[in-house]
Design an enzyme around this catalytic site. Sequence first.
Site, mmCIF file in Angstrom:
data_model
loop_
_atom_site.group_PDB
_atom_site.id
_atom_site.type_symbol
_atom_site.label_atom_id
_atom_site.label_comp_id
_atom_site.label_asym_id
_atom_site.label_seq_id
_atom_site.Cartn_x
_atom_site.Cartn_y
_atom_site.Cartn_z
ATOM 1 N N LYS A 136 13.753 -10.212 4.737
ATOM 2 C CA LYS A 136 14.571 -9.220 4.028
ATOM 3 C C LYS A 136 15.993 -9.293 4.533
ATOM 4 O O LYS A 136 16.244 -9.790 5.621
ATOM 5 C CB LYS A 136 14.035 -7.815 4.306
ATOM 6 C CG LYS A 136 12.755 -7.474 3.605
ATOM 7 C CD LYS A 136 12.510 -5.985 3.781
ATOM 8 C CE LYS A 136 11.026 -5.689 3.884
ATOM 9 N NZ LYS A 136 10.792 -4.375 4.479
ATOM 10 N N HIS A 167 20.940 -5.564 7.392
ATOM 11 C CA HIS A 167 21.794 -4.490 6.886
ATOM 12 C C HIS A 167 22.516 -3.790 8.030
ATOM 13 O O HIS A 167 22.324 -4.131 9.200
ATOM 14 C CB HIS A 167 21.006 -3.507 6.027
ATOM 15 C CG HIS A 167 19.783 -2.959 6.695
ATOM 16 N ND1 HIS A 167 19.862 -2.082 7.743
ATOM 17 C CD2 HIS A 167 18.467 -3.192 6.473
ATOM 18 C CE1 HIS A 167 18.639 -1.776 8.132
ATOM 19 N NE2 HIS A 167 17.772 -2.448 7.382
ATOM 20 N N HIS A 194 20.887 -2.869 11.196
ATOM 21 C CA HIS A 194 20.661 -3.920 12.183
ATOM 22 C C HIS A 194 21.927 -4.181 12.994
ATOM 23 O O HIS A 194 21.856 -4.460 14.183
ATOM 24 C CB HIS A 194 20.193 -5.200 11.497
ATOM 25 C CG HIS A 194 18.890 -5.033 10.770
ATOM 26 N ND1 HIS A 194 18.748 -5.247 9.432
ATOM 27 C CD2 HIS A 194 17.677 -4.630 11.214
ATOM 28 C CE1 HIS A 194 17.496 -4.998 9.073
ATOM 29 N NE2 HIS A 194 16.826 -4.616 10.140
#
Length: 612
Positions: free
Chosen positions: A156, A159, A162
């Site tokens: 994934k 973002h 993170h």
Amino acid sequence: IGSVEDVQAMLTELGITDPLPAYEAASVTTNPIDIFRSYIAEEMHKITGVSRDIVYPALEWTQQMEKGDLIMAVPRLRIKGDPKALAADWVSKFPENQYILPPEADNQFIKFFFNPNTLARLTIPSILSKATRYGANHSGAGKKALIEFSSVNIAKPFHAGHLRSTIIGAFLSNLYEFCDWNVLKMNYLGDWGKQFGLLAVEYEESGSEEKLNEDPIQHLFELYVTANNKAKAEEEKVKAGEALEGESMNDKARAYFKKMEDGEPKALALWKRFRDLSIIKCEKVYARLNIKFDVYSGESQVSGDTMAKASQIMEDKKISENSEGAKIVDFVKHGYKKLGKAIIQKKDGTTLYLTRDIGAAMERYETYKFDTMIYVVSSQQDLHLQQLFAILKLMGQDFVSKCVHINFGLVAGMKTRSGEVVFLDSILDEVGEAMHEVMKKNEEKYKQVENPDEVADTIGKSAIMIQDMTGKRINNYPFDIKRMTSFEGDTGPYLQYAHARLCSILRKANIPMPLIHTADLTLITEPQAILLLRTLAQFPDVITNTLKTNEPTTIVNYLFKMTQILSSSYEVVKVVGSEEAVARARMALFESARTVLSNAMKLLGLTPVERM
Ligand code: ARG
């Protein structure tokens, strides 16, 4: 200044021959302010008769310098009588001494101001001799901290959450290491789950071997987007009552993931390639931020045996229950009113994010026997971590008392030119370029920078990090490239500039280091210089406090205060052009300021630059 004897010797040089009273809470070898605390506590103990262990912690640090270097609230000593009158009485009884100026009674407070001469002669040598270790303490000696942070998902997109976890986690690792903790940095990858099935199915349909090798993160992300779009389109169709041709993406993905969970070699081989290639790419990006993980763990690494064992305990202790074929925990039944219910095993027997976290925590304690384990995870997962900790507690896993969730708020508007989705790499590039443009505006200075690309990149990273760490962790903030790259205001570039300016003074003054180290510190007399000195003396206390708050802003705020005092001192406290002995003393002060700034910046994860 490594031992108490060294401190005593320094005091003797100052003409103080009375032995320094020993307080267990004091750390006189690492924190000059504790020398003053010990002395004041002892005198206050003698004057008031209140026991030492009450007096010492009542000496608190101040937020504003006008309130003194230390302050005591009279009621904290728990003595009957009018606090205001007591304050006045005690102050009048305080003996004349070399440590502090006569204390001041202010309502129910007593303000203590250090004798600047004594402060200079205790603090500056301590800073200069400890150098990169000034500010540190030994509170973590013999203890182990496991810090889990960044924890990106392979299938994934990366973002803002993170990014924050990475910045804050790296900071905490540096801080704990600085204070002698044995730190283990762990990246707990999101490398398991149904989304891997989706990815694998799409890879078999439209994946490219070549692209995967070239930039695995980018390619996996493209596959992820395509697969999700297909799955969404199918759902729409079903909703509209249309029939699907063949098996749906989601069914295929589920079946694939089931194969992974059952340990089928072919399914696992592809997954393992995705994982290995992603880690290699991640390591490169983290290196740009000076981060190196000790362990790349991940959801996939939790063993089935551990989870089976956990499941058994939960069943035996009646923590879990069956619900339509699945296993759930109803927290309300166990006294956790706000935690709702959680599934820990699906109908098809597969595990979930929460199940894997339970197993992971148990395995980590088994393997590392940590004294503290810190999860640096967005506040969006508050409930998840509360549920995790509650289950561990119900299971009787006592180590849960050593687990901490360090959470943080959201970042709004973090996107790159190419779109909504962000890759850490491209954010760093983009801010670096913006920084470069800002630097070019000052032609004079820009010409003197030898490696502008590299400097812009370094300062750009500082810009991102300081913007992230300026507020309290829990606050949300907008990702604002223009603001973060400005040299004005509380920004990363401002701190870098302050550091570079100190380096430049050192270069221009050109005084050999041994002469700086032996300067006559009684020549530091200007109010601005003394204010700066008092601020520098606070740094070890700031570190101690930061270990309690786990807030980068505790340090960042201090740095802005310190650098503002610093910049307003330049006018008056001149090095170049001053008489030699004075220049040496002032240089010692500025070299101390540079040391504090550099140490703090490094803790925050910044690389201080010498020219810009
Ligand atoms: N990979 C997760 C995510 O991106 C974060 C993992 C947090 N750590 C944990 N032990 N659950 O949302």
